[in-house]
Design a protein around this motif. Structure first.
Motif, mmCIF file in Angstrom:
data_model
loop_
_atom_site.group_PDB
_atom_site.id
_atom_site.type_symbol
_atom_site.label_atom_id
_atom_site.label_comp_id
_atom_site.label_asym_id
_atom_site.label_seq_id
_atom_site.Cartn_x
_atom_site.Cartn_y
_atom_site.Cartn_z
ATOM 1 N N UNK A 221 -4.740 10.343 5.259
ATOM 2 C CA UNK A 221 -4.616 8.990 4.429
ATOM 3 C C UNK A 221 -5.233 9.142 2.764
ATOM 4 N N UNK A 222 -6.491 9.944 2.802
ATOM 5 C CA UNK A 222 -6.894 10.119 1.721
ATOM 6 C C UNK A 222 -6.314 11.151 0.929
ATOM 7 N N UNK A 223 -5.752 12.415 1.435
ATOM 8 C CA UNK A 223 -4.966 13.359 0.661
ATOM 9 C C UNK A 223 -3.561 12.711 0.091
ATOM 10 N N UNK A 224 -3.118 11.832 1.120
ATOM 11 C CA UNK A 224 -1.743 11.226 0.426
ATOM 12 C C UNK A 224 -1.999 9.912 -0.367
ATOM 13 N N UNK A 225 -3.302 9.466 -0.927
ATOM 14 C CA UNK A 225 -3.605 8.686 -1.829
ATOM 15 C C UNK A 225 -4.210 9.144 -2.916
ATOM 16 N N UNK A 226 -4.573 10.473 -3.291
ATOM 17 C CA UNK A 226 -5.024 11.023 -4.497
ATOM 18 C C UNK A 226 -4.076 10.479 -5.483
ATOM 19 N N UNK A 227 -4.555 10.492 -6.955
ATOM 20 C CA UNK A 227 -3.696 10.508 -8.013
ATOM 21 C C UNK A 227 -2.424 11.271 -7.900
ATOM 22 N N UNK A 228 -2.798 12.572 -7.804
ATOM 23 C CA UNK A 228 -1.548 13.609 -8.090
ATOM 24 C C UNK A 228 -0.559 13.466 -6.963
ATOM 25 N N UNK A 229 -0.949 12.765 -5.906
ATOM 26 C CA UNK A 229 0.258 12.577 -4.933
ATOM 27 C C UNK A 229 0.947 11.405 -5.151
ATOM 28 N N UNK B 58 6.774 6.869 -3.258
ATOM 29 C CA UNK B 58 6.797 6.696 -2.087
ATOM 30 C C UNK B 58 6.885 7.672 -1.165
ATOM 31 N N UNK B 59 7.826 8.695 -1.566
ATOM 32 C CA UNK B 59 8.171 9.788 -0.715
ATOM 33 C C UNK B 59 7.109 10.748 -0.747
ATOM 34 N N UNK B 60 6.385 11.263 -1.982
ATOM 35 C CA UNK B 60 5.168 11.648 -2.035
ATOM 36 C C UNK B 60 4.057 11.442 -0.902
ATOM 37 N N UNK C 122 5.218 1.234 -1.837
ATOM 38 C CA UNK C 122 4.623 1.306 -0.559
ATOM 39 C C UNK C 122 3.825 0.058 -0.321
ATOM 40 N N UNK C 123 3.051 -0.622 -1.470
ATOM 41 C CA UNK C 123 2.287 -1.789 -1.023
ATOM 42 C C UNK C 123 3.384 -2.965 -0.647
ATOM 43 N N UNK C 124 4.490 -2.845 -1.183
ATOM 44 C CA UNK C 124 5.748 -4.128 -0.865
ATOM 45 C C UNK C 124 5.816 -4.144 0.683
ATOM 46 N N UNK C 125 5.846 -3.051 1.328
ATOM 47 C CA UNK C 125 5.879 -2.873 2.985
ATOM 48 C C UNK C 125 5.005 -3.866 3.532
ATOM 49 N N UNK C 126 3.887 -3.960 3.090
ATOM 50 C CA UNK C 126 2.865 -4.832 3.795
ATOM 51 C C UNK C 126 2.717 -6.111 3.502
ATOM 52 N N UNK C 127 3.689 -6.720 2.719
ATOM 53 C CA UNK C 127 3.762 -8.132 2.336
ATOM 54 C C UNK C 127 4.662 -8.822 3.094
ATOM 55 N N UNK C 128 4.739 -10.034 3.324
ATOM 56 C CA UNK C 128 5.334 -10.912 4.223
ATOM 57 C C UNK C 128 6.919 -10.978 3.864
ATOM 58 N N UNK C 129 7.074 -10.535 2.553
ATOM 59 C CA UNK C 129 8.607 -10.683 2.096
ATOM 60 C C UNK C 129 9.364 -9.492 2.712
ATOM 61 N N UNK C 130 8.633 -8.430 3.344
ATOM 62 C CA UNK C 130 9.098 -7.315 3.910
ATOM 63 C C UNK C 130 9.619 -7.452 5.425
#
Length: 349
Positions: free
Chosen positions: A109-117, A122-124, A182-190
């Motif tokens: 989770x932390x490796x996937x959320x670095x600024x470089x990633x 989304x794919x990254x 990525x954030x949109x997948x956690x919203x009720x609209x999704x």
């Protein structure tokens, strides 16, 4: 008593060799049909427990517990640990254990959320989370299968190392996700017909896990290795390679769970996945997976996850402290293991 294993059942470099006699100890009610009946009874019992918990939640906190949003929350929280539990179930059925799943989720989770990633969108993030999980699982698999380390020791070392690396990457800070898709997948609209995307991901992983365990050669080899590794080797199964694949599978599930956790929390933290190993092992045991290996069901493990998550939710709604929750979980694990031992003893007499 001996049971011949025909060459048609062998695989690998020994395929086509002369039949090998594999020693089989006679057991009462040890047939697949008898195990299937016991698994069905256990699953029905778990469904009864789950129904009872829903009644308890409805009585103690009717407005809060039965609220649609709370039920969606229970399912969503079950989804993350549920995916980890699917991988753990395979490992335990094979006679192994993986204490590093929580740490692998944190590292991914932390490796996937670095600024470089996050620059790769989304794919990254998805690719990095899965790749890190696979990488950690590969290390576990190599150490256990080819380094001949005890699974407990190898995965305990990975637990410490992955947690340490996650802390190093974050410097103790929370890494916020800025990728909107990525954030949109956690919203009720999704949500689709009121079902969160994370729940659908969990359902997909569960179905695939069930098919792999029950309808493929890989699943049959997993059960064989857990039941009797030496007999499996004599039957032509490459036991070391099978164990390597199983820890890779566990790492893959941890990578997927890390991506789901990123969606759920919108961040990556080195504390993610805390005590996931406890929850995953407990859910698998409650679901009927033997700690000694050789038996287990994906459906039972999923029901175990739902039972645990529902208990935690009820405790939280009734303002019970987290230490009480942990004590309750520990007690449930002890009871489940005692029931397993009693059931196994009756099945072998």
């Amino acid at each position: 008593m001996t049971q011949p294993v025909s060459s048609a059942q062998q695989s690998g470099p020994d395929k086509g060799a002369a039949p090998v006699s594999v020693p089989v100890s006679p057991k009462k009610d040890g047939s697949p049909r008898a195990f299937g009946l016991r698994a069905d009874v256990r699953n029905l019992s778990l469904l009864g427990v789950l129904a009872a918990l829903i009644v308890v939640g409805g009585i103690t906190e009717p407005d809060a517990f039965l609220d649609t949003g709370n039920l969606q929350l229970v399912l969503t929280q079950s989804s993350v640990i549920g995916v980890v539990t699917v991988g753990m179930t395979f490992v335990i059925i094979s006679g192994g254990i993986d204490l590093s799943v929580g740490a692998m989720v944190a590292l991914a989770s932390v490796w996937a959320t670095t600024l470089a990633t996050q620059d790769f969108g989304f794919a990254g993030i998805l690719f990095t989370a899965v790749l890190v999980g696979l990488g950690a699982g590969l290390v576990n698999g190599v150490l256990i299968a080819y380094g001949r380390l005890v699974p407990f020791i190898a995965t305990l070392a990975m637990l410490a190392s992955a947690r340490g690396l996650a802390l190093h990457l974050t410097d103790g800070k929370t890494q916020m996700v800025t990728v909107k898709s990525v954030l949109d997948l956690g919203l009720p609209d999704a949500y689709v017909l009121g079902v969160p995307p994370l729940v659908m991901m969990f359902a997909a992983v569960t179905v695939v896990g069930w098919l792999v365990l029950n309808r493929t050669t890989f699943g049959r080899r997993t059960v064989a290795v857990g039941g009797n590794a030496e007999a499996a080797r004599l039957a032509g199964i490459d036991v070391r390679r099978q164990r390597l694949y199983l820890y890779l599978l566990s790492g893959l599930c941890c990578g997927i769970a890390a991506f789901m956790l990123i969606i759920l929390s919108g961040s990556g933290q080195n504390t993610n996945g805390n005590l996931y190993e406890l929850d995953a092992i407990a859910a698998a045991i409650i679901g009927g997976t033997l700690l000694t290996g050789g038996r287990g069901t994906i459906v039972g493990s999923v029901l175990g996850v739902l039972v645990f998550t529902t208990i935690t939710n009820i405790f939280a709604l009734n303002n019970l402290q987290s230490d009480v929750q942990q004590i309750a979980k520990g007690a449930i694990i002890v009871v489940a293991v005692l029931v397993q031992r009693r059931t196994s003893a009756h099945g072998e007499t």
